[in-house]
Write a protein that holds these residues in place. Structure first.
Motif, PDB file in Angstrom:
ATOM      1  N   PHE A 131     -13.055  30.232   6.940  1.00  0.00           N
ATOM      2  CA  PHE A 131     -14.143  30.488   6.111  1.00  0.00           C
ATOM      3  C   PHE A 131     -15.157  32.043   6.606  1.00  0.00           C
ATOM      4  CE2 PHE A 131     -13.216  26.282   5.076  1.00  0.00           C
ATOM      5  CZ  PHE A 131     -13.390  26.183   3.905  1.00  0.00           C
ATOM      6  N   ALA A 144     -32.070  19.902  14.122  1.00  0.00           N
ATOM      7  CA  ALA A 144     -31.389  19.983  15.509  1.00  0.00           C
ATOM      8  C   ALA A 144     -30.458  21.137  15.663  1.00  0.00           C
ATOM      9  CB  ALA A 144     -30.952  18.570  15.549  1.00  0.00           C
ATOM     10  N   TYR A 145     -29.936  21.606  14.620  1.00  0.00           N
ATOM     11  CA  TYR A 145     -28.765  23.016  14.710  1.00  0.00           C
ATOM     12  C   TYR A 145     -29.235  23.947  14.402  1.00  0.00           C
ATOM     13  CZ  TYR A 145     -26.037  18.409  15.603  1.00  0.00           C
ATOM     14  OH  TYR A 145     -25.692  17.238  15.841  1.00  0.00           O
ATOM     15  N   PHE A 185     -17.983  23.038  12.745  1.00  0.00           N
ATOM     16  CA  PHE A 185     -19.233  21.713  12.690  1.00  0.00           C
ATOM     17  C   PHE A 185     -20.353  21.932  13.836  1.00  0.00           C
ATOM     18  CE2 PHE A 185     -14.807  20.356  11.364  1.00  0.00           C
ATOM     19  CZ  PHE A 185     -15.168  20.152   9.818  1.00  0.00           C
ATOM     20  N   ASN A 192     -16.060  21.081   3.014  1.00  0.00           N
ATOM     21  CA  ASN A 192     -14.581  21.603   2.378  1.00  0.00           C
ATOM     22  C   ASN A 192     -13.823  21.996   3.744  1.00  0.00           C
ATOM     23  OD1 ASN A 192     -14.883  21.573  -0.447  1.00  0.00           O
ATOM     24  ND2 ASN A 192     -16.021  23.684  -0.431  1.00  0.00           N
ATOM     25  N   ALA A 193     -14.376  22.451   4.824  1.00  0.00           N
ATOM     26  CA  ALA A 193     -13.552  23.035   5.768  1.00  0.00           C
ATOM     27  C   ALA A 193     -12.795  21.542   6.485  1.00  0.00           C
ATOM     28  CB  ALA A 193     -14.382  23.455   7.023  1.00  0.00           C
ATOM     29  N   ALA A 194     -13.523  20.524   6.512  1.00  0.00           N
ATOM     30  CA  ALA A 194     -12.898  19.202   6.750  1.00  0.00           C
ATOM     31  C   ALA A 194     -11.864  18.802   5.715  1.00  0.00           C
ATOM     32  CB  ALA A 194     -14.294  18.020   6.811  1.00  0.00           C
ATOM     33  N   ASP A 210     -24.195  21.898   4.460  1.00  0.00           N
ATOM     34  CA  ASP A 210     -23.573  23.013   3.767  1.00  0.00           C
ATOM     35  C   ASP A 210     -22.270  22.480   3.240  1.00  0.00           C
ATOM     36  OD1 ASP A 210     -22.098  25.299   3.079  1.00  0.00           O
ATOM     37  OD2 ASP A 210     -22.299  26.223   5.032  1.00  0.00           O
ATOM     38  N   ARG A 224     -13.733  10.093   5.516  1.00  0.00           N
ATOM     39  CA  ARG A 224     -13.923  10.609   6.914  1.00  0.00           C
ATOM     40  C   ARG A 224     -14.856  11.840   6.822  1.00  0.00           C
ATOM     41  NH1 ARG A 224     -11.043  14.093  10.405  1.00  0.00           N
ATOM     42  NH2 ARG A 224     -11.371  13.442  12.765  1.00  0.00           N
ATOM     43  N   PHE A 283     -10.820  18.433  15.373  1.00  0.00           N
ATOM     44  CA  PHE A 283     -10.867  17.503  14.339  1.00  0.00           C
ATOM     45  C   PHE A 283      -9.841  17.415  13.231  1.00  0.00           C
ATOM     46  CE2 PHE A 283     -12.904  17.040  10.126  1.00  0.00           C
ATOM     47  CZ  PHE A 283     -13.933  16.373  10.336  1.00  0.00           C
ATOM     48  N   PRO A 335     -23.364  12.666  10.097  1.00  0.00           N
ATOM     49  CA  PRO A 335     -24.021  13.149  11.182  1.00  0.00           C
ATOM     50  C   PRO A 335     -24.997  14.238  11.054  1.00  0.00           C
ATOM     51  CG  PRO A 335     -21.563  12.971  11.456  1.00  0.00           C
ATOM     52  CD  PRO A 335     -21.949  12.613  10.030  1.00  0.00           C
ATOM     53  N   LEU A 336     -24.756  15.069  10.052  1.00  0.00           N
ATOM     54  CA  LEU A 336     -25.749  16.173   9.871  1.00  0.00           C
ATOM     55  C   LEU A 336     -26.818  15.794   8.969  1.00  0.00           C
ATOM     56  CD1 LEU A 336     -23.028  19.002   8.948  1.00  0.00           C
ATOM     57  CD2 LEU A 336     -24.358  18.710  11.022  1.00  0.00           C
ATOM     58  N   ARG A 368     -17.882  11.733   9.496  1.00  0.00           N
ATOM     59  CA  ARG A 368     -17.676  12.628  10.499  1.00  0.00           C
ATOM     60  C   ARG A 368     -18.515  13.954  10.308  1.00  0.00           C
ATOM     61  NH1 ARG A 368     -13.638  12.802  14.245  1.00  0.00           N
ATOM     62  NH2 ARG A 368     -15.080  14.264  15.186  1.00  0.00           N
ATOM     63  N   VAL A 369     -19.120  14.352   8.767  1.00  0.00           N
ATOM     64  CA  VAL A 369     -19.618  15.298   8.678  1.00  0.00           C
ATOM     65  C   VAL A 369     -20.787  15.270   7.871  1.00  0.00           C
ATOM     66  CG1 VAL A 369     -19.473  17.848   7.733  1.00  0.00           C
ATOM     67  CG2 VAL A 369     -17.211  16.841   8.692  1.00  0.00           C
ATOM     68  N   GLN A 387     -19.563  23.816   2.434  1.00  0.00           N
ATOM     69  CA  GLN A 387     -18.627  24.557   3.177  1.00  0.00           C
ATOM     70  C   GLN A 387     -18.096  23.873   4.436  1.00  0.00           C
ATOM     71  OE1 GLN A 387     -16.996  26.859   1.546  1.00  0.00           O
ATOM     72  NE2 GLN A 387     -17.647  29.006   2.167  1.00  0.00           N
ATOM     73  N   LEU A 388     -18.806  23.149   4.855  1.00  0.00           N
ATOM     74  CA  LEU A 388     -18.304  22.237   6.175  1.00  0.00           C
ATOM     75  C   LEU A 388     -17.622  21.209   5.610  1.00  0.00           C
ATOM     76  CD1 LEU A 388     -21.618  22.202   8.274  1.00  0.00           C
ATOM     77  CD2 LEU A 388     -19.574  23.606   8.470  1.00  0.00           C
TER      78      LEU A 388
END
Lengths: 221, 252
Positions: B86, A220-221, B92, A122-124, A117, A133, B103, A141-142, A137-138, A119-120
């Motif tokens: 959001f 996995a998620y 995450f 963007n959140a980071a 996503d 990073r 984070f 791993p996903l 980190r996002v 959005q994840l």
């Protein structure tokens, strides 16, 4: 018989291993670029990256000869300037396997990156993470399970490579004769015991890889 | 802190065109951005956070200019120090609650020292301590919202953006979370911009009310003092009037 099987088995694992490594690095990179950026010609690039999956291996082998052969575009330069010749060597077999295995990594990795996503990411970014990073980190791993699953398929495909390898590296026992080529030779020579044994080894390794990659393709998620 | 937004952006997709032309100033700490869906609220938020680049305009928080097309200023989202909660919280999924909150502290200089201590404080403050090692998929909607809020606030942003923070919650929970939000606002004194299309949120949260419609800001109201705007109407009256104008069919 074990000795006769061991040499091609070791060579096969070596060739498939290096080929998978090359396919992983280049395939994941292309997948990431095409999943995240859309640019002029990206559709064509996607098609070219997928092409080795649908083309006859002999055609791929022919392309490789044109490119890396002693009078090829790159091969000629390599031979004249560095004295390197890839034709009829195990390194040539690695290249042939890598090209054939590449789309399997590329396709899985692209789906895996697109499944993350944005959005994840963007959140980071709003949390102060640099682009590097965010990826480490996002995104990675996903996506790594999908990439790894594709990589294992690529390894299995690399182990079974026949056509392109034969065109580029030939079938030299002890030097470029991989399992699939050894099976062909054994059958031609009427050595049924050896052929059975080689076929069994190849099948077991491939089944193990497919089971493992099947587990990884599940989210996995 | 005063937030100034004056931006224009044209989006094209599948032959359709959306024009955003948003201009407003928010003086007070709690500003509600209100309007029907598709009116450009979220896009404006993304422009403020630096996730979408406006075609032209100016964005400023206090004295800090985040974007100014005429002087070529366009801070990366990493440098804007704007918190973003959001709509679906964007937690995450591969990190625990603790790691999610932590984070944003990596690589950032915090004046209160040890990051681990600070994360612990926030876990306690947001009543997430027992869930520190849980993964987002095992949390309820309200818990997820608290994690998202803690994760954004721990960086002490200059401005907090919340994109429909309550819409993913069931109605019974909304009241409680709305109260928590006002409590946090009082505690942290971080100005916030809340997107909503729920009139109850406007009632509870708005000191400033910015109304969007069809990509434009149609009204900016100041509701802070005694809940009255310049025309002398009470807050519910202002709301009713605004709603009636936005949804004429509902008003009859």
């Amino acid at each position: 018989m074990f000795g006769q099987a061991l040499v091609p088995l070791v060579l096969t694992l070596k060739v498939a291993g290096f080929a998978t490594l090359i396919a992983l690095l280049t395939g994941a990179l292309c997948a990431f670029l095409l999943a995240r950026y859309s640019f002029w010609g990206s559709d064509v690039l996607d098609a070219i990256c997928t092409l080795p999956m649908v083309m006859p291996p002999t055609v791929l082998g022919y392309y490789l000869i044109v490119v890396i052969g002693r009078r090829g575009w790159i091969g000629g330069w390599l031979y004249e300037n560095l004295g390197i010749n890839l034709m009829f060597t195990w390194q040539g077999a690695v290249l042939a396997s890598a090209v054939v295995a590449f789309p399997l990594v590329f396709k899985s990795a692209r789906a895996a990156f697109e499944g993350v996503d944005t959005q994840l990411e963007n959140a980071a970014r709003t949390l102060g993470s640099s682009e590097l990073r965010v990826f480490a980190r996002v995104t990675l791993p996903l996506a790594w399970r999908g990439i790894l699953a594709g990589t294992m398929l690529a390894f299995a495909r690399g182990m079974g490579e026949f056509g392109a390898t034969l065109m580029v590296a030939g079938n030299i026992p002890g030097r470029t004769q991989t399992l699939s080529l050894a099976v062909y030779d054994a059958v031609q020579a009427g050595q049924d015991d050896l052929a059975n044994f080689l076929v069994l080894v190849t099948s077991i390794v491939c089944v193990l890889i497919l089971v493992a990659s099947g587990k990884l393709f599940k989210p996995a998620y | 802190m005063k937030v100034r937004v004056d931006i224009r952006k044209t989006l094209r997709s599948h032959g359709r065109e959306f024009k955003l032309d948003a201009s407003f100033e928010a003086e007070h700490d709690s500003t509600v951005v209100f309007g029907p869906s598709g009116s450009g609220k979220s896009l404006t938020m993304q422009c403020i956070a630096g996730l979408v680049k406006p075609d032209e305009g100016h964005i400023q928080i206090g004295e800090r200019v985040l974007f100014d097309s005429s002087s070529g200023i366009d801070l990366r989202p990493q440098l804007r120090n704007v918190g973003f909660v959001f709509q679906d919280y964007a937690l995450f999924p591969h990190l625990t609650v603790e790691k999610n909150i932590d984070f944003g502290l990596h690589g950032a200089v915090t004046d209160s020292g040890d990051a681990a201590v600070r994360v612990q404080q926030f876990l306690v403050l947001f009543e997430l301590e027992p869930l520190a090692h849980s993964y987002p998929r095992n949390l309820s909607g309200g818990q997820r919202q608290r994690v998202a809020l803690a994760r954004a606030l721990i960086r002490q942003p200059d401005l907090l953006l919340l994109d429909e923070p309550l819409s993913a919650l069931d109605p019974l929970l909304r009241d409680r979370v709305r109260r928590e939000l006002t409590d946090m606002q009082l505690r942290f004194k971080i100005p916030m911009l809340v997107i909503t299309h729920d009139p109850a949120d406007v009632e509870a949260l708005a000191e400033n009310l910015v109304v969007f419609d069809h990509g434009r800001v149609t009204r900016v109201l100041n509701l802070k003092h005694s809940g009255e705007d310049a025309t002398g109407l009470t807050r519910p009256q202002v709301l009713d009037r605004t709603l009636a104008e936005l949804y004429p069919a509902d008003a009859s």
